[in-house]
Design an enzyme around this catalytic site. Sequence first.
Site, PDB file in Angstrom:
ATOM      1  N   ASP A  34       0.534  -0.857  -0.060  1.00 46.54           N
ATOM      2  CA  ASP A  34      -0.060  -0.215  -0.205  1.00 46.54           C
ATOM      3  C   ASP A  34       0.846   1.411   0.166  1.00 46.54           C
ATOM      4  O   ASP A  34       2.363   0.963   0.166  1.00 46.54           O
ATOM      5  CB  ASP A  34      -1.195  -0.207   1.365  1.00 46.54           C
ATOM      6  CG  ASP A  34      -0.080  -0.433   2.607  1.00 46.54           C
ATOM      7  OD1 ASP A  34       0.986   0.551   3.161  1.00 46.54           O
ATOM      8  OD2 ASP A  34      -0.455  -1.418   3.353  1.00 46.54           O
ATOM      9  N   MET A  59      -1.961   6.587  14.197  1.00 46.19           N
ATOM     10  CA  MET A  59      -3.740   6.625  12.822  1.00 46.19           C
ATOM     11  C   MET A  59      -4.769   7.718  13.285  1.00 46.19           C
ATOM     12  O   MET A  59      -5.661   7.374  13.716  1.00 46.19           O
ATOM     13  CB  MET A  59      -4.199   5.431  12.927  1.00 46.19           C
ATOM     14  CG  MET A  59      -3.578   4.287  12.042  1.00 46.19           C
ATOM     15  SD  MET A  59      -4.182   2.958  12.598  1.00 46.19           S
ATOM     16  CE  MET A  59      -3.931   2.294  13.290  1.00 46.19           C
ATOM     17  N   LYS A  98      -4.417   0.251   0.525  1.00 48.71           N
ATOM     18  CA  LYS A  98      -5.217   1.537   2.392  1.00 48.71           C
ATOM     19  C   LYS A  98      -4.586   1.977   2.532  1.00 48.71           C
ATOM     20  O   LYS A  98      -3.900   2.213   3.347  1.00 48.71           O
ATOM     21  CB  LYS A  98      -5.191  -0.983   3.113  1.00 48.71           C
ATOM     22  CG  LYS A  98      -5.389  -1.380   2.831  1.00 48.71           C
ATOM     23  CD  LYS A  98      -5.880  -2.587   3.488  1.00 48.71           C
ATOM     24  CE  LYS A  98      -4.475  -2.546   4.461  1.00 48.71           C
ATOM     25  NZ  LYS A  98      -4.956  -2.523   6.297  1.00 48.71           N
TER      26      LYS A  98
END
Length: 247
Positions: free
Chosen positions: A36, A173, A58
């Site tokens: 990714d 994140m 992703k």
Amino acid sequence: MAKGKVYLVGSGPGDPELLTVKAKRLIENAEVIMYDQLPGKDILGMLPESAEKIDVGKYAGNHKLSQWQINELLVRRASEGKNVVRLKGGDPYLFGRGGEEAQALAAEGIEVEVVPGITSAIAVPAYAGIPVTHRDFASMVTFITGHEDPTKTDSALDWKYLARFEGTLVILMGVSQLPHNVKELVKHGKPVDTPVAIIERGTRPDQRVTVGTLGDIVGLCKQRNVKAPAITVIGDVVKLHRELAGN
Ligand code: SAH
């Protein structure tokens, strides 16, 4: 036909010199590479011409293949007898669902080998002059996934506990949920003057560091349009940034 093997390879945080020797060798010899965008363009630019390269993409909510489809494709290519590298940012087993991919392969009887990588959770703060532990500031560190849906009623994150935690908090994140997460920490008693650093694109040529406190970091991030991928560090170790960042 003999089944191939899947290597779950950590690419480190983005600086190509932080790839392990083993990761580099496996990338150079792979027949199939599934990746990714998290490894970053410098590392993705090193993927060999000869390999079949599949961008499973992703990235920050922009899913190209679902996790289930990725697992299925890994199984399919390995069943065709191919040597497959599944390249993952940082370390494959810190967030990023590497454990689940390994389980899916094991369940199909496919050989999997994990190749640990340098995790962004430690290396990105380090490149910004922030040691995640230091005898004077923090004897513990915890790694948190920041993008939990705040409407989830059975949150795995115990903010009351995290607000009292005496060590460094490192959030991965965490950009989209930053306002919510900061609010939870303050609500549960974490002092508003606690130092916070957010490091975008750490270890890469365009790394950017934003430093503030729990009180002002949300406003600063808005002003500076802070974007993923970024690491958030909360705790007194952030005070070392000025001294150790060399800028
Ligand atoms: N397995 C990875 C983490 C996967 S979760 C690891 O060990 O590093 C994805 C999160 O990692 C991103 O949202 C971001 O918080 C963090 N991340 C990965 N590389 C980064 C980088 N170079 N700079 C800042 N954050 C990074």
